[in-house]
Design an enzyme around this catalytic site. Structure first.
Site, PDB file in Angstrom:
ATOM      1  N   GLY A   1       1.260  -1.035  -0.213  1.00 22.68           N
ATOM      2  CA  GLY A   1       0.464   0.066  -0.187  1.00 22.68           C
ATOM      3  C   GLY A   1       1.106   1.115  -0.185  1.00 22.68           C
ATOM      4  CG  ASN A   2      -0.493   4.875  -1.906  1.00 24.85           C
ATOM      5  OD1 ASN A   2      -0.975   5.717  -0.692  1.00 24.85           O
ATOM      6  ND2 ASN A   2      -0.335   3.670  -2.217  1.00 24.85           N
TER       7      ASN A   2
END
Ligand code: C5P
Length: 398
Positions: free
Chosen positions: A208-209
């Site tokens: 993810g980020n």
């Protein structure tokens, strides 16, 4: 018509206070949320119980306690309101609004209010034409307070002249007009992408980020406030839209986001793509949780679809497309490249080199890149104001 709008009505000591009951009734009919503050003098002219019943809220009069015996917070009331209308406004209260003499809750709330304030004066003919009153009205007008001019006719004193408070139905119409949406985004269909994407490695892990999803949600609310029909396609986020008219499509992966955009883009007038989409995803996510066996492990990644590029290459002439870019070096050059490659009408460029810009801040500093190499630079601003700059720019072009 006024649903979701918070209107604070101030009532001061004047015989016209009976008309305030009709004003409140008209506003409630228009679905406004209404709260009332009275000066104690006004309660000789109309009963607080009448106004509490009509407004469906307790009436505030004293600093110290309301009907429930609680502390009445003038700051809270002042911040609550979208519009504060003092109707009727006596000559005495007009002078206190100018001097700031806040010896009652109504004036203290006026000093705390950040919203637009209007006054509807009501008084006898000679009081209205007295230089004290005309001077006070002049100063209030100059400071941005809206004056609802009194009308002429028979006054309670028996005299004829100017000083009658404007009719409640007319004041209600003025209020409705004030809130009517004038934006040319009204009725437009807008799709917004926001948030991060989560790309599964196995059933419990993902790539993810750090995107919070705030930009997408703020954009969606700002578009809805201008009367647009909004679809927000968002990756996982704790942020919630305020406007219940927004259609939220919650997705996890870039491919899910892509499908939602593909399904809707042809029917849209405008696309604003602010999502932080993962560029790559694990090629072959494991069906079962991966066990830790080896010292090293490699995850093969494959490229995700570029959703914005797809929308750009499937853009009809009448459609308007906005993209975002977060750059760390050669910002303008890289931004211009993206603007062209993705067939955009507006690119909102963030530089991570600017203090207060990028992830995790409530502020942002942006540059707009447009056709014909046009650049527009903005100062550091709170994010909600950046959203309005973006929407103002779209409005100018679309
Ligand atoms: O190429 P880059 O990722 O820097 O471009 C950023 C812009 O492209 C953003 O508007 C982002 O939402 C969009 N984008 C997208 N799909 C991707 C990657 C980026 O829609 N796979």
């Amino acid at each position: 018509m006024l649903s979701g709008k918070k209107i604070l009505i101030g009532v001061t000591g004047s015989i016209a206070a009976y008309k305030t009951a009709y004003l409140i009734r008209a506003l409630i009919k228009l679905e406004a949320e209404v709260k009332v503050i009275m000066t104690s003098a006004s309660s000789d002219f109309i009963s607080p119980l009448t106004l509490a019943t009509l407004s469906k809220n307790p009436v505030a009069i004293e600093f110290v306690k309301n009907d429930e015996g609680e502390w009445e917070n003038h700051v809270e009331l002042g911040l609550w309101a979208d519009l504060f209308v003092i109707a009727p406004c006596s000559a005495n209260s007009l002078s206190k609004l100018v001097s700031g003499n806040c010896d009652n809750l109504l004036i203290a709330t006026y000093l705390s209010a950040r919203c637009t304030v209007w006054v509807a004066p009501a008084m006898d003919l000679d009081m209205f034409t007295h230089f004290s009153t005309t001077e006070n009205l002049r100063i209030l007008k100059e400071k941005g307070v809206g004056i609802i001019e009194p009308t002429s006719g028979e006054l309670a004193s028996g005299l004829e002249g100017k000083g009658r408070m404007e009719e409640p139905e007319t004041i209600a119409e003025l209020i409705a007009e004030h809130f009517a949406i004038k934006s040319n985004l009204k009725g437009k269909s807008i799709i917004i992408t926001g948030g991060p994407t989560y790309e599964p490695i196995d059933p419990v892990r993902y790539i993810g980020n750090r995107s919070s999803g705030k930009t997408g949600v703020l954009l969606a609310d700002a578009c809805a406030a201008r009367g647009a029909n909004v679809i927000l396609v968002t990756g996982p986020t704790h942020e919630k839209v305020k406007d219940q008219r927004i259609t939220v499509i919650a997705v996890e992966t870039a491919q899910e986001m892509f499908s939602a955009v593909q399904e809707n883009w042809a029917q849209m007038d405008i696309g604003i793509f602010s999502a932080a989409v993962a560029d790559y995803r694990p090629a072959d996510p494991a069906i079962e949780k991966i066990k830790k066996k080896t010292d090293k492990m490699a995850i093969e990644l494959v490229k995700n679809p570029d959703i914005l590029s797809w929308a750009g290459s499937n853009k009809k002439d009448a459609q308007y497309l906005v993209g975002f870019a977060l750059e760390t070096n050669n910002e303008i050059e890289n931004g211009r490249g993206k603007f062209e490659r993705k067939n955009l009408d507006l690119l909102v460029l963030n530089s991570l080199r600017d203090k207060g810009a990028g992830f995790g801040h409530d502020t942002n500093k942006v540059t707009f890149i447009k056709h014909n190499n046009k650049l527009i630079n903005f100062e550091l601003k709170v994010k909600s104001n950046v959203m309005n700059d973006i929407l103002d720019e779209i409005e100018r072009d679309h």
